[in-house]
Design an enzyme around this catalytic site. Sequence first.
Site, mmCIF file in Angstrom:
data_model
loop_
_atom_site.group_PDB
_atom_site.id
_atom_site.type_symbol
_atom_site.label_atom_id
_atom_site.label_comp_id
_atom_site.label_asym_id
_atom_site.label_seq_id
_atom_site.Cartn_x
_atom_site.Cartn_y
_atom_site.Cartn_z
ATOM 1 N N ASP A 1 -6.833 -9.345 3.322
ATOM 2 C CA ASP A 1 -7.941 -9.479 4.269
ATOM 3 C C ASP A 1 -8.972 -10.494 3.804
ATOM 4 O O ASP A 1 -8.933 -10.971 2.668
ATOM 5 C CB ASP A 1 -8.597 -8.103 4.503
ATOM 6 C CG ASP A 1 -8.846 -7.342 3.203
ATOM 7 O OD1 ASP A 1 -8.756 -7.950 2.124
ATOM 8 O OD2 ASP A 1 -9.156 -6.142 3.269
ATOM 9 N N ASP B 1 -13.615 5.527 3.800
ATOM 10 C CA ASP B 1 -13.297 6.071 5.128
ATOM 11 C C ASP B 1 -11.788 6.062 5.383
ATOM 12 O O ASP B 1 -11.341 6.278 6.504
ATOM 13 C CB ASP B 1 -14.038 5.293 6.224
ATOM 14 C CG ASP B 1 -13.665 3.809 6.254
ATOM 15 O OD1 ASP B 1 -12.792 3.404 5.449
ATOM 16 O OD2 ASP B 1 -14.233 3.071 7.074
ATOM 17 N N HIS C 1 -9.761 3.387 4.915
ATOM 18 C CA HIS C 1 -9.177 2.108 5.338
ATOM 19 C C HIS C 1 -8.251 1.537 4.271
ATOM 20 O O HIS C 1 -8.427 1.757 3.084
ATOM 21 C CB HIS C 1 -10.247 1.099 5.788
ATOM 22 C CG HIS C 1 -11.107 0.505 4.729
ATOM 23 N ND1 HIS C 1 -12.479 0.586 4.756
ATOM 24 C CD2 HIS C 1 -10.825 -0.210 3.621
ATOM 25 C CE1 HIS C 1 -12.991 -0.059 3.724
ATOM 26 N NE2 HIS C 1 -12.011 -0.538 3.013
ATOM 27 N N GLU D 1 -9.620 -0.237 9.741
ATOM 28 C CA GLU D 1 -10.626 0.821 9.793
ATOM 29 C C GLU D 1 -10.147 1.983 10.684
ATOM 30 O O GLU D 1 -9.257 1.808 11.522
ATOM 31 C CB GLU D 1 -11.928 0.255 10.372
ATOM 32 C CG GLU D 1 -12.610 -0.783 9.478
ATOM 33 C CD GLU D 1 -13.389 -0.179 8.318
ATOM 34 O OE1 GLU D 1 -13.007 0.896 7.813
ATOM 35 O OE2 GLU D 1 -14.391 -0.798 7.904
HETATM 36 C C1 GLP Z 1 -12.589 -3.331 0.537
HETATM 37 C C2 GLP Z 1 -11.214 -3.972 0.722
HETATM 38 C C3 GLP Z 1 -10.094 -2.980 0.497
HETATM 39 C C4 GLP Z 1 -10.368 -2.147 -0.722
HETATM 40 C C5 GLP Z 1 -11.628 -1.349 -0.525
HETATM 41 C C6 GLP Z 1 -11.947 -0.427 -1.692
HETATM 42 O O1 GLP Z 1 -13.165 -2.891 1.705
HETATM 43 N N1 GLP Z 1 -11.056 -4.579 1.990
HETATM 44 O O2 GLP Z 1 -8.875 -3.686 0.390
HETATM 45 O O3 GLP Z 1 -9.286 -1.268 -0.956
HETATM 46 O O4 GLP Z 1 -12.683 -2.272 -0.366
HETATM 47 O O5 GLP Z 1 -12.715 -1.101 -2.643
HETATM 48 P P1 GLP Z 1 -12.977 -0.572 -4.097
HETATM 49 O O6 GLP Z 1 -11.699 -0.820 -4.850
HETATM 50 O O7 GLP Z 1 -14.089 -1.437 -4.621
HETATM 51 O O8 GLP Z 1 -13.327 0.862 -4.009
#
Ligand code: GLP
Length: 243
Positions: A67, A136, A138, A143
């Site tokens: 993404d 959440d 995702h 989402e």
């Molecule tokens: C972002 C990314 C996700 C990731 C998520 C969790 O929103 N788009 O791919 O898994 O954050 O992030 P973290 O690893 O910092 O908890």
Amino acid sequence: MKIICAENYQEMSEKAAAMIAAQVIMKPQAVLGLATGSTPIGTYRQLIQWYNEGKLDFSQVTGINLDEYRGLTGDHPQSYRYFMQRHFYDYVNIDPARTYVPDGADPDAERACRNYDQILREAGGIDLQLLGIGLDGHIGFNEPGENFIGETHCVKLTDSTLAANSRFFSEGEQMPREAYTLGIRGILQAGKVLMLADGRDKADILQQAFRGPVTPRVPASILQLHPDFTLIGDKEALRMLLS
Ligand code: GLP
């Protein structure tokens, strides 16, 4: 679904890196689906270390990221392209022409997303997809919603995601409210899916995703249906799932 419990973040990262390393050793032209966020940073660090020790060769690997924020160019410090360069690509011998992140700078969402699906098709799909999980539920930036969306698409980030990710943006800086993300089909078609999660904050969503029903309201829950899905978590993240 396999669940592997690691003692801590370091052990989780080593195990994940070992699985990615095995994939690259077994198939030097592997297509890796890669993720950003704080969770996989230790995994990339371990892979870089093994590369420096001469144990890994990324010269034929393709990297396809999940993404990107809509509106950020690759040189913006909070863009996911920038993240990948700073945490992984700048330190290994991957061919820059075979590293892909959705083009956040393209204001035409439809064009940016169709181009990315084309890149995915031409690469022949993903061999191993690395994932984190949002608070959440995702995955990538898929989402919670009414439906699972198969193809790469533009999403409106939820308040929970905006709140969680705003820590990376400096004060007063406008955080993008939309992103381009690989869809659920792109993720599910990967040969192997490897999710990482650490810390107490993730315990509840992991429980909902993998002990609850498969529902687009918790996008990660769809991974229950993947034939080769592994979750590596530390004890804190897995404490509800394994109790
Ligand atoms: C972002 C990314 C996700 C990731 C998520 C969790 O929103 N788009 O791919 O898994 O954050 O992030 P973290 O690893 O910092 O908890």
